[in-house]
Design a protein around this motif. Structure first.
Motif, short mmCIF file in Angstrom:
data_model
loop_
_atom_site.label_atom_id
_atom_site.label_comp_id
_atom_site.label_asym_id
_atom_site.label_seq_id
_atom_site.Cartn_x
_atom_site.Cartn_y
_atom_site.Cartn_z
N VAL A 146 -8.92 38.62 -18.33
CA VAL A 146 -7.58 38.65 -17.82
C VAL A 146 -7.63 37.51 -16.79
N TRP A 147 -8.40 37.62 -15.77
CA TRP A 147 -8.42 36.71 -14.70
C TRP A 147 -8.68 35.10 -15.34
N THR A 148 -9.53 35.08 -16.37
CA THR A 148 -9.83 33.70 -16.85
C THR A 148 -8.40 33.27 -17.46
N LEU A 149 -7.91 34.01 -18.29
CA LEU A 149 -6.76 33.57 -19.13
C LEU A 149 -5.71 33.31 -18.17
N ALA A 150 -5.74 33.96 -16.79
CA ALA A 150 -4.54 33.99 -15.86
C ALA A 150 -4.67 32.54 -15.06
N GLY A 151 -6.11 32.21 -15.07
CA GLY A 151 -6.31 31.06 -14.35
C GLY A 151 -6.06 29.76 -15.09
N LEU A 152 -6.35 29.96 -16.37
CA LEU A 152 -6.00 28.91 -17.45
C LEU A 152 -4.54 28.80 -17.51
N GLY A 153 -3.80 29.89 -17.72
CA GLY A 153 -2.36 29.77 -17.72
C GLY A 153 -1.75 29.14 -16.36
N PHE A 154 -2.21 29.19 -15.38
CA PHE A 154 -1.54 28.70 -14.18
C PHE A 154 -1.94 27.52 -14.17
N LEU A 155 -3.10 26.90 -14.44
CA LEU A 155 -3.28 25.51 -14.58
C LEU A 155 -2.78 24.72 -15.55
N LEU A 156 -2.40 25.41 -16.63
CA LEU A 156 -1.61 24.67 -17.54
C LEU A 156 0.03 24.77 -17.15
N PHE A 157 0.48 25.76 -16.53
CA PHE A 157 1.80 25.75 -15.97
C PHE A 157 1.96 24.47 -14.89
N VAL A 158 0.87 24.20 -14.15
CA VAL A 158 0.91 23.24 -13.12
C VAL A 158 0.81 21.97 -13.82
N MET A 159 -0.10 21.73 -14.60
CA MET A 159 -0.25 20.25 -15.70
C MET A 159 1.25 20.05 -16.35
N MET A 160 1.80 20.90 -16.89
CA MET A 160 3.08 20.65 -17.68
C MET A 160 4.15 20.44 -16.67
N VAL A 161 4.37 20.99 -15.66
CA VAL A 161 5.11 20.73 -14.75
C VAL A 161 4.82 19.22 -14.12
N THR A 162 3.60 19.00 -13.84
CA THR A 162 3.33 17.87 -13.04
C THR A 162 3.65 16.62 -14.15
N ILE A 163 3.33 16.70 -15.37
CA ILE A 163 3.27 15.65 -16.34
C ILE A 163 4.86 15.48 -16.53
N ILE A 164 5.84 16.54 -16.42
CA ILE A 164 7.24 16.37 -17.04
C ILE A 164 7.75 15.51 -15.63
N GLY A 165 7.28 15.99 -14.45
CA GLY A 165 7.73 15.26 -13.02
C GLY A 165 7.30 13.91 -13.21
N ALA A 166 6.11 13.51 -13.77
CA ALA A 166 5.73 12.23 -13.59
C ALA A 166 6.43 11.37 -14.58
N SER A 167 6.86 11.81 -15.98
CA SER A 167 7.61 11.27 -16.77
C SER A 167 8.84 10.87 -16.47
N MET A 168 9.23 11.66 -15.45
CA MET A 168 10.77 11.16 -15.01
C MET A 168 10.62 10.30 -13.73
N SER A 169 9.51 9.93 -13.17
CA SER A 169 9.54 9.18 -12.12
C SER A 169 8.44 7.97 -12.32
N ASP A 170 7.17 8.44 -12.22
CA ASP A 170 6.09 7.31 -12.58
C ASP A 170 6.21 6.66 -13.87
N GLY A 171 6.74 7.22 -14.82
CA GLY A 171 6.80 6.75 -16.11
C GLY A 171 7.86 5.77 -16.39
N LEU A 172 9.10 5.77 -15.32
CA LEU A 172 10.09 4.73 -15.31
C LEU A 172 9.78 3.60 -14.48
N SER A 173 8.77 3.75 -13.46
CA SER A 173 8.41 2.55 -12.65
C SER A 173 7.55 1.63 -13.19
N LYS A 174 7.43 0.41 -12.58
CA LYS A 174 6.71 -0.58 -13.11
C LYS A 174 5.59 -0.57 -12.60
N PRO A 175 4.40 -1.05 -13.21
CA PRO A 175 3.02 -1.16 -12.58
C PRO A 175 2.95 -1.63 -11.19
#
Length: 546
Positions: A146-175
């Motif tokens: 239970v705790w292993t899956l909960a930890g992996l789920g939380f990590l996946l949640f953070v990663m997905m939120v971070t990826i979407i946030g980055a796609s709307m900011s860093d992904g639109l900026s120049k290098p």
């Protein structure tokens, strides 16, 4: 009279799924069938799943004939054989000779059976093994997982939120360009929206899962409850067994059907010592209340197991406890010992405590035996548990007992309620209880009725008959059976159960065998009951299972 009772019983049984004999159990879910499929002598052991949908595991031992193919498929009571799913093939076992193993998916809850089709040197034959598919457990997950899956789920949640946030900011900026305030705001907004969406998705998924879990719990088996009390009625001590109406849950007990001519088989065993035992058949006073004259059992707390079956074939074992006081125990009863029991097939026996050789100081004591040791029965005949195996949980054993007359010669047993023997097996803590017969721990009547249901598929109806009409018809059938002579009743039961007295496999019925798989390790006590010279005899044996 016999003919009328036969047709009345057949008519009633067409509405039933099966008559519950040895399928009654607590803590012993496996179903064993021993008998003939045409000319094939077979031993079938089925372990039903504890959750539905689930997989039933089957083991088939073929003792006669050359086998080409064995197939399995479930037959549901409501759907019949025409509605059965595709067959599954049982394959030869790699470790056991003449043994085939297979699996069958049970997708629907309710009364059903496993059809076993055998093809070989004796042609194609089929046998029906009654089975009740019902959820009895809810699976849980280990805390670590239970705790292993909960930890992996939380990590996946953070990663997905971070990826979407980055796609709307860093992904639109120049290098190598610093983020503008506008892109930073977009990142925060994107992460916030993504987090809210994912949170709502998780919340919705949880609610969906909880609703399914709640729905599953509604269909999980919940046993009947009952209250056992002792009353003085007409100068007799009466055991009243009353089913709790709150536990009925639409399983109306006016639809009870007889098993071996009895609406209820009730067993009393003194808790802890297991030195007092009674097998009673209470009469029905109303749809919830049953009464029986209490035999002169010693005082103490007793485990109570009552076997019933209700339309359309659901078997139930109702467990309770009963306290017998010294005052109640010492009353002189017009009971079993004086031939005035509630039922002429009621019996009781007193013996030594489990795994103890010390005996109470009293007359009429039957000494408990052990495998390979000859012990005396109540009429001075003897019984011996012929084999002395090292018993192990999960393995199928033929519990074989030989009976000899007082002169030491084999004696011919008589039919007892349609079988050449009955047995009750109970673990010392009461967590395992089962009622056995020589053909296994399934119902012979169940097999016959299921076959009749399949044969009359076009005329079959799932509509329940009127409960009062049904109850009255069953009461008339029971009254008719009670009016028969002992010879007529035995002949009727033997014919209905398909258990021929001319069976040559049991040494002219000087022995009786009960196939059984002990579900778990522990100390067990076994009571076997046979009939000789018109008298029901009870032998007791202790067994240690590793």
């Amino acid at each position: 009279m016999m003919k009328n009772i036969y047709f009345n019983t057949v008519f009633a049984c067409l509405f039933l799924l099966f008559s519950y004999s040895s399928f009654a159990h607590i803590g012993s879910p496996g179903v064993v069938y021993e008998g003939m499929a045409g000319k094939y002598k077979v031993l079938i052991n089925i372990m039903p799943p504890d959750v539905i949908p689930g997989v039933a595991k089957a083991s088939i031992v073929i003792e006669t004939g050359d086998i080409q193919k064995i197939t399995l498929f479930p037959v549901y009571w409501y759907a019949g054989e025409k509605g059965a799913p595709k067959v599954d093939e049982a394959l030869p076992s790699l470790s056991m000779p003449n043994t085939y193993e297979g699996q069958v998916w049970l997708m629907e809850q309710g009364t059903s059976s496993i059809a076993v089709e055998i093809e070989g040197s004796f042609g194609k034959e089929k046998v029906i093994v009654p089975l009740v598919a019902i959820s009895t457990a809810q699976k849980t997950m280990d805390d670590s997982l239970v705790w292993t899956l909960a930890g992996l789920g939380f990590l996946l949640f953070v990663m997905m939120v971070t990826i979407i946030g980055a796609s709307m900011s860093d992904g639109l900026s120049k290098p190598n360009e610093a983020l503008s305030q506008k892109l930073k705001r977009k990142r925060i907004i994107g992460m916030g929206v993504a987090g809210a969406v994912f949170f709502l998705a998780l919340w919705g998924g949880k609610n969906w899962w909880d609703s399914w879990a709640k729905n599953y719990q509604q269909f999980t088996y919940k046993p009947y409850q009952a209250i056992s009390t002792i009353k003085n009625i007409d100068n007799q001590v009466i055991l009243e067994f009353k089913i709790d109406s709150n536990s009925v849950r639409n399983r109306w007990t006016s639809y009870l059907v007889p098993d071996h001519g009895k609406l209820m088989h009730l067993f009393l065993v003194r808790q802890g010592t297991m030195d007092a035992f009674a097998h009673l058949h209470p009469v029905r006073k109303d749809s919830l209340t049953f009464e029986s004259v209490l035999p002169p059992l010693p005082a103490g707390k007793y485990l109570v197991y009552a076997d019933i079956v209700r339309y359309p074939g659901q078997p139930h074992t109702i467990a309770d406890t009963l306290e017998i006081t010294e005052n109640q125990s010492n009353i002189k009863l017009a009971g079993v010992g004086n031939g005035k029991a509630t039922d002429k097939d009621d019996t009781y026996v007193i013996t030594n405590a489990i795994n103890s050789q010390s005996l109470p100081m009293s007359d009429g004591i039957t000494i408990c035996g052990s495998p390979g040791v000859k012990t005396y029965l109540q009429d001075s005949s003897t019984v011996i548990w012929e084999e002395n195996p090292k018993l192990e949980a999960g393995k199928l054993y033929p519990l074989k007992f030989a009976i000899q007359a007082p002169n030491g010669q084999p004696t011919k047993l008589e039919p007892y309620l349609g079988m050449m023997g009955h047995a009750a097996v109970i673990r010392d803590d009461g967590s395992v209880y089962i009622h056995l017969h020589p053909t296994g721990n399934y119902s012979s009547a169940a097999q016959q009725i299921l076959q009749a249901r399949i044969a009359n598929d076009a005329k079959f109806t799932t509509k329940f008959p009127n409960n009062q009409v049904f109850k009255d018809s069953i009461d008339r059938i029971l009254a008719g059976l009670d009016s028969l002579s002992e010879e007529q009743r035995s002949a009727y039961f033997m014919a209905e159960m398909g258990h021929s007295a001319a069976d040559s496999a049991h040494q002219d019925h000087a022995s009786v065998s009960f196939p059984y798989t002990f579900p778990k390790a522990g100390n067990y006590r076994i009571w076997i009951q046979v009939k000789r010279n018109g008298r029901i005899l009870t032998g007791i044996f202790d067994a240690k299972v590793n």
